[in-house]
Design a protein around this motif. Structure first.
Motif, PDB file in Angstrom:
ATOM      1  N   GLU A  68       0.848  -1.191  -0.018  1.00  0.00           N
ATOM      2  CA  GLU A  68       0.071  -0.133   0.098  1.00  0.00           C
ATOM      3  C   GLU A  68       0.806   1.237  -0.067  1.00  0.00           C
ATOM      4  O   GLU A  68       1.811   1.270   0.271  1.00  0.00           O
ATOM      5  CB  GLU A  68      -0.970  -0.054   1.255  1.00  0.00           C
ATOM      6  N   CYS A  69       0.279   2.372  -0.332  1.00  0.00           N
ATOM      7  CA  CYS A  69       0.903   3.531  -0.500  1.00  0.00           C
ATOM      8  C   CYS A  69       1.451   4.037   0.855  1.00  0.00           C
ATOM      9  O   CYS A  69       0.501   3.880   1.889  1.00  0.00           O
ATOM     10  CB  CYS A  69      -0.141   4.743  -1.058  1.00  0.00           C
ATOM     11  N   GLU A  70       2.766   4.479   1.020  1.00  0.00           N
ATOM     12  CA  GLU A  70       3.014   4.978   2.293  1.00  0.00           C
ATOM     13  C   GLU A  70       2.709   6.389   2.930  1.00  0.00           C
ATOM     14  O   GLU A  70       2.705   6.702   3.967  1.00  0.00           O
ATOM     15  CB  GLU A  70       4.736   5.007   2.277  1.00  0.00           C
ATOM     16  N   HIS A  71       1.857   7.089   1.839  1.00  0.00           N
ATOM     17  CA  HIS A  71       1.502   8.297   2.188  1.00  0.00           C
ATOM     18  C   HIS A  71       0.115   8.456   2.786  1.00  0.00           C
ATOM     19  O   HIS A  71      -0.380   8.706   3.905  1.00  0.00           O
ATOM     20  CB  HIS A  71       1.842   9.370   0.996  1.00  0.00           C
ATOM     21  N   CYS A  72      -0.721   7.794   2.017  1.00  0.00           N
ATOM     22  CA  CYS A  72      -2.010   7.892   2.169  1.00  0.00           C
ATOM     23  C   CYS A  72      -2.643   6.501   2.800  1.00  0.00           C
ATOM     24  O   CYS A  72      -3.644   6.514   3.734  1.00  0.00           O
ATOM     25  CB  CYS A  72      -3.064   8.014   0.745  1.00  0.00           C
ATOM     26  N   HIS A  73      -1.970   5.412   2.742  1.00  0.00           N
ATOM     27  CA  HIS A  73      -2.367   4.189   3.183  1.00  0.00           C
ATOM     28  C   HIS A  73      -3.861   3.574   2.833  1.00  0.00           C
ATOM     29  O   HIS A  73      -4.297   2.938   3.643  1.00  0.00           O
ATOM     30  CB  HIS A  73      -2.400   4.127   4.716  1.00  0.00           C
ATOM     31  N   GLU A  74      -4.259   4.062   1.688  1.00  0.00           N
ATOM     32  CA  GLU A  74      -5.385   3.636   1.106  1.00  0.00           C
ATOM     33  C   GLU A  74      -5.369   3.060  -0.323  1.00  0.00           C
ATOM     34  O   GLU A  74      -6.180   2.141  -0.273  1.00  0.00           O
ATOM     35  CB  GLU A  74      -6.356   4.940   0.715  1.00  0.00           C
ATOM     36  N   ARG A  75      -4.514   3.390  -1.036  1.00  0.00           N
ATOM     37  CA  ARG A  75      -4.568   2.713  -2.453  1.00  0.00           C
ATOM     38  C   ARG A  75      -3.120   1.929  -2.549  1.00  0.00           C
ATOM     39  O   ARG A  75      -2.197   2.009  -1.672  1.00  0.00           O
ATOM     40  CB  ARG A  75      -4.632   3.954  -3.477  1.00  0.00           C
ATOM     41  N   PRO A  76      -3.131   1.122  -3.371  1.00  0.00           N
ATOM     42  CA  PRO A  76      -1.878   0.431  -3.768  1.00  0.00           C
ATOM     43  C   PRO A  76      -0.880   1.167  -4.412  1.00  0.00           C
ATOM     44  O   PRO A  76      -1.036   2.133  -5.089  1.00  0.00           O
ATOM     45  CB  PRO A  76      -2.312  -0.667  -4.631  1.00  0.00           C
TER      46      PRO A  76
END
Length: 177
Positions: free
Chosen positions: A2-10
């Motif tokens: 997952e994205c390290e910034h938003c933790h929502e999208r891959p």
């Protein structure tokens, strides 16, 4: 991942930075990378575009219109797929397409794989000797063909004898060719 910034999208983008001798890796989604100013909004290159560009380059390399029209009308005898259909979808219809379109694929594969068109990867240990023997025989046959074309018959005869000797050693263990 997952994205390290938003933790929502891959995470689809991976940025590596080196600062003061240390490596820092960021795994981000496309949206976050754009928001952080690391890429432009339309800064992406899907695999479809990459393949399209490679095959377009291959088509542009042919000098003759006759070659291009022959390529477009070439059809796989098994599944009836044309080269034009293949370039549109980047999927073959059957296993025979590889052989049918091999002349068109070879220049593209050479560009993608730095000039290599044969697999030279790992071989199972129990078949290593057999596979290397087959490769040696293939190399000798190619050399023999060259010698015959150059009318160097004595050398060609020596290679013929070497091939026979190799073929007689070790019984056929699942002959690959």
């Amino acid at each position: 991942m997952e994205c390290e910034h938003c933790h929502e999208r891959p995470a689809t983008l991976h940025f590596t930075q080196y600062a003061h001798g240390k490596k820092h890796v960021q795994h981000l989604c496309h949206t976050c990378a754009h928001d952080l100013g690391l890429i432009e909004a339309n800064d992406h290159y899907p695999i479809h575009d990459l393949l399209s560009d490679l095959f377009k380059m291959n088509s542009a390399l042919s000098n003759s219109q006759r070659q291009t029209s022959a390529r477009e009308t070439k059809t796989c005898p098994t599944c009836q797929m044309t080269y034009t259909q293949f370039v549109k979808h980047y999927k073959f219809g059957c296993k025979d397409c590889y052989e049918t379109f091999s002349a068109e694929l070879e220049p593209v594969l050479k560009r993608v794989h730095n000039g290599n068109t044969t697999h030279v990867g790992k071989v199972p240990k129990h078949q290593h000797a057999h596979v290397s023997k087959l490769q040696q025989i293939k190399m000798y046959r190619e050399q023999m063909k060259t010698f015959i074309e150059e009318e160097r018959f004595e050398e060609a005869a020596e290679l013929r004898d070497m091939i026979k000797a190799l073929e007689q050693t070790e019984p056929n263990v699942g002959e690959a060719e």
